[in-house]
Scaffold this motif. Structure first.
Motif, PDB file in Angstrom:
ATOM      1  N   ASP A   1       0.823  -1.216   0.000  1.00 31.79           N
ATOM      2  CA  ASP A   1       0.000   0.000   0.000  1.00 31.79           C
ATOM      3  C   ASP A   1       0.856   1.265   0.000  1.00 31.79           C
ATOM      4  OD1 ASP A   1      -2.525  -1.054  -0.176  1.00 31.79           O
ATOM      5  OD2 ASP A   1      -2.841  -1.154   1.997  1.00 31.79           O
ATOM      6  N   PHE A   2       1.945   1.241   0.726  1.00 27.10           N
ATOM      7  CA  PHE A   2       2.819   2.424   0.770  1.00 27.10           C
ATOM      8  C   PHE A   2       3.514   2.662  -0.570  1.00 27.10           C
ATOM      9  CE2 PHE A   2       3.378   4.106   5.194  1.00 27.10           C
ATOM     10  CZ  PHE A   2       2.393   3.345   5.802  1.00 27.10           C
ATOM     11  N   GLN A   3       3.820   1.576  -1.272  1.00 28.70           N
ATOM     12  CA  GLN A   3       4.493   1.697  -2.572  1.00 28.70           C
ATOM     13  C   GLN A   3       3.598   2.387  -3.612  1.00 28.70           C
ATOM     14  OE1 GLN A   3       7.958   1.277  -2.227  1.00 28.70           O
ATOM     15  NE2 GLN A   3       7.844   0.165  -4.140  1.00 28.70           N
ATOM     16  N   LYS A   4       2.296   2.326  -3.398  1.00 27.54           N
ATOM     17  CA  LYS A   4       1.361   2.897  -4.384  1.00 27.54           C
ATOM     18  C   LYS A   4       1.584   4.390  -4.600  1.00 27.54           C
ATOM     19  CE  LYS A   4      -2.193  -0.608  -3.875  1.00 27.54           C
ATOM     20  NZ  LYS A   4      -3.378  -1.016  -3.132  1.00 27.54           N
ATOM     21  N   LEU A   5       2.180   5.029  -3.613  1.00 32.35           N
ATOM     22  CA  LEU A   5       2.477   6.456  -3.748  1.00 32.35           C
ATOM     23  C   LEU A   5       3.270   6.745  -5.026  1.00 32.35           C
ATOM     24  CD1 LEU A   5       2.359   9.241  -2.246  1.00 32.35           C
ATOM     25  CD2 LEU A   5       4.632   8.715  -1.373  1.00 32.35           C
ATOM     26  N   TYR A   6       4.081   5.767  -5.413  1.00 35.82           N
ATOM     27  CA  TYR A   6       5.011   6.001  -6.525  1.00 35.82           C
ATOM     28  C   TYR A   6       4.428   5.714  -7.906  1.00 35.82           C
ATOM     29  CZ  TYR A   6       8.114   6.006  -2.513  1.00 35.82           C
ATOM     30  OH  TYR A   6       8.692   6.268  -1.292  1.00 35.82           O
ATOM     31  N   TYR A   7       3.314   4.958  -7.952  1.00 34.69           N
ATOM     32  CA  TYR A   7       2.849   4.567  -9.292  1.00 34.69           C
ATOM     33  C   TYR A   7       1.332   4.479  -9.474  1.00 34.69           C
ATOM     34  CZ  TYR A   7       1.688  -0.010  -7.452  1.00 34.69           C
ATOM     35  OH  TYR A   7       1.108  -1.019  -6.734  1.00 34.69           O
ATOM     36  N   ALA A   8       0.569   4.411  -8.389  1.00 34.60           N
ATOM     37  CA  ALA A   8      -0.861   4.080  -8.546  1.00 34.60           C
ATOM     38  C   ALA A   8      -1.609   5.093  -9.403  1.00 34.60           C
ATOM     39  CB  ALA A   8      -1.529   3.933  -7.180  1.00 34.60           C
ATOM     40  N   HIS A   9      -1.155   6.365  -9.391  1.00 31.42           N
ATOM     41  CA  HIS A   9      -1.842   7.392 -10.183  1.00 31.42           C
ATOM     42  C   HIS A   9      -1.701   7.131 -11.682  1.00 31.42           C
ATOM     43  CE1 HIS A   9       2.258   8.511  -9.194  1.00 31.42           C
ATOM     44  NE2 HIS A   9       2.317   9.294 -10.246  1.00 31.42           N
TER      45      HIS A   9
ATOM     46  N   GLY B   1      -4.710   4.202 -12.397  1.00 28.86           N
ATOM     47  CA  GLY B   1      -6.076   4.347 -11.900  1.00 28.86           C
ATOM     48  C   GLY B   1      -6.280   3.892 -10.461  1.00 28.86           C
ATOM     49  N   GLY B   2      -5.176   3.731  -9.726  1.00 30.67           N
ATOM     50  CA  GLY B   2      -5.281   3.325  -8.316  1.00 30.67           C
ATOM     51  C   GLY B   2      -5.159   4.522  -7.397  1.00 30.67           C
ATOM     52  N   ASN B   3      -5.119   4.241  -6.103  1.00 26.57           N
ATOM     53  CA  ASN B   3      -5.037   5.314  -5.125  1.00 26.57           C
ATOM     54  C   ASN B   3      -3.612   5.457  -4.583  1.00 26.57           C
ATOM     55  OD1 ASN B   3      -5.311   7.130  -3.056  1.00 26.57           O
ATOM     56  ND2 ASN B   3      -6.406   5.723  -1.677  1.00 26.57           N
ATOM     57  N   PRO B   4      -2.922   6.504  -5.011  1.00 23.04           N
ATOM     58  CA  PRO B   4      -1.535   6.669  -4.526  1.00 23.04           C
ATOM     59  C   PRO B   4      -1.472   6.945  -3.021  1.00 23.04           C
ATOM     60  CG  PRO B   4      -2.219   8.583  -5.819  1.00 23.04           C
ATOM     61  CD  PRO B   4      -3.318   7.574  -5.938  1.00 23.04           C
ATOM     62  N   HIS B   5      -2.598   7.315  -2.446  1.00 24.90           N
ATOM     63  CA  HIS B   5      -2.599   7.645  -1.015  1.00 24.90           C
ATOM     64  C   HIS B   5      -3.195   6.525  -0.156  1.00 24.90           C
ATOM     65  CE1 HIS B   5      -1.211  11.522  -2.227  1.00 24.90           C
ATOM     66  NE2 HIS B   5      -2.239  11.640  -3.056  1.00 24.90           N
TER      67      HIS B   5
ATOM     68  N   CYS C   1       7.569   2.556   7.543  1.00 27.15           N
ATOM     69  CA  CYS C   1       7.187   1.957   6.268  1.00 27.15           C
ATOM     70  C   CYS C   1       7.459   2.948   5.125  1.00 27.15           C
ATOM     71  CB  CYS C   1       5.722   1.523   6.298  1.00 27.15           C
ATOM     72  SG  CYS C   1       5.320   0.353   4.986  1.00 27.15           S
ATOM     73  N   ALA C   2       7.202   4.217   5.397  1.00 31.73           N
ATOM     74  CA  ALA C   2       7.486   5.240   4.377  1.00 31.73           C
ATOM     75  C   ALA C   2       8.993   5.265   4.077  1.00 31.73           C
ATOM     76  CB  ALA C   2       7.009   6.608   4.872  1.00 31.73           C
ATOM     77  N   THR C   3       9.796   5.176   5.115  1.00 26.18           N
ATOM     78  CA  THR C   3      11.260   5.185   4.930  1.00 26.18           C
ATOM     79  C   THR C   3      11.728   3.928   4.198  1.00 26.18           C
ATOM     80  OG1 THR C   3      11.490   6.451   6.976  1.00 26.18           O
ATOM     81  CG2 THR C   3      13.478   5.362   6.151  1.00 26.18           C
ATOM     82  N   PHE C   4      11.176   2.783   4.589  1.00 26.54           N
ATOM     83  CA  PHE C   4      11.505   1.503   3.941  1.00 26.54           C
ATOM     84  C   PHE C   4      11.273   1.602   2.430  1.00 26.54           C
ATOM     85  CE2 PHE C   4      10.277  -2.638   2.302  1.00 26.54           C
ATOM     86  CZ  PHE C   4      11.121  -3.543   2.918  1.00 26.54           C
ATOM     87  N   CYS C   5      10.111   2.119   2.058  1.00 24.39           N
ATOM     88  CA  CYS C   5       9.776   2.207   0.631  1.00 24.39           C
ATOM     89  C   CYS C   5      10.657   3.220  -0.092  1.00 24.39           C
ATOM     90  CB  CYS C   5       8.301   2.576   0.471  1.00 24.39           C
ATOM     91  SG  CYS C   5       7.219   1.233   0.984  1.00 24.39           S
TER      92      CYS C   5
END
Ligand SMILES: [Fe+2]
Ligand SMILES: [Fe+2]
Length: 206
Positions: free
Chosen positions: A116-124, A127-131, A145-149
């Protein structure tokens, strides 16, 4: 005795189950070995990226090591995508289930939620939810988790990054999976350990 006597579990006796317990202990002691072999299988999994899944995992673990991360973090980084083989739609939960009895709660949580955290980088782009990570706002391990990603996962698709090989991590994987399962001294519920340690990092990078 080399096999149990029963064909239905309810008919097993103490001798059967003591025999099986011995067997399970022996089998469990080889978990690290099986996981390392499974990592090598990741070499052939889903491609399309510039690196294989194994290459990606080794990059993530090497970055963790170079950041001065402790053994729980390094092994979690190495195995964080191991679920890709059998659980392409919840690979994060699958990997977390493997790690959970043997690493700090913090690391298992981060692995479980990293998808879910990785989605920030590509989901937009798809058509997914980057947030999607917002669902965990306020959680004790959210920042970890944010730091890990950011530091180890999203950037580990670089064919030019010089990473360690699987053998470099063998002792660490063996050490972690030789621990007593669910030992509170390992799980350290609620405790946070930084992903980076600048002193160790500078030692490891010289
Ligand atoms: Fe992942
Ligand atoms: Fe990953």
């Amino acid at each position: 005795m080399d096999k149990v006597k029963f064909t239905e579990m309810k008919h097993g006796d103490r001798e059967d189950y003591e025999f099986l317990t011995e067997h399970e202990i022996e089998y469990a002691s080889k978990t690290a070995e099986r996981l390392l072999a499974a990592m090598v299988d990741l070499d052939e999994s889903l491609s399309g990226y510039q690196v294989t899944r194994l290459g990606h995992s080794l990059q993530a673990a090497t970055r963790a090591w170079c950041d001065g991360a402790d053994v729980d973090w390094v092994v979690s980084a190495l195995l964080h995508d191991i679920g890709d083989i059998y659980a392409p739609y919840n690979h994060d939960e699958y990997a977390a289930a493997i790690l959970k009895p043997f690493v700090r709660e913090q690391c298992a949580w981060v692995v479980e939620k990293h998808g879910d955290f990785q989605k920030l980088y590509y989901a937009h782009h798809v058509g997914g939810n980057p947030h999607a990570r917002d669902a965990y706002k306020g959680h004790a391990y959210y920042d970890d988790c944010a730091t890990f990603c950011e530091r180890w996962d999203q950037n580990s698709f670089d064919p030019d990054y010089a990473h360690e090989g699987i053998e470099f991590f063998r002792d660490m994987v063996e050490q972690v999976f030789a621990r007593k399962a669910y030992d509170p001294a390992v799980i350290r519920a609620g405790e946070r350990v930084d992903l980076t340690d600048p002193t160790l990092a500078s030692e490891r990078n010289t």
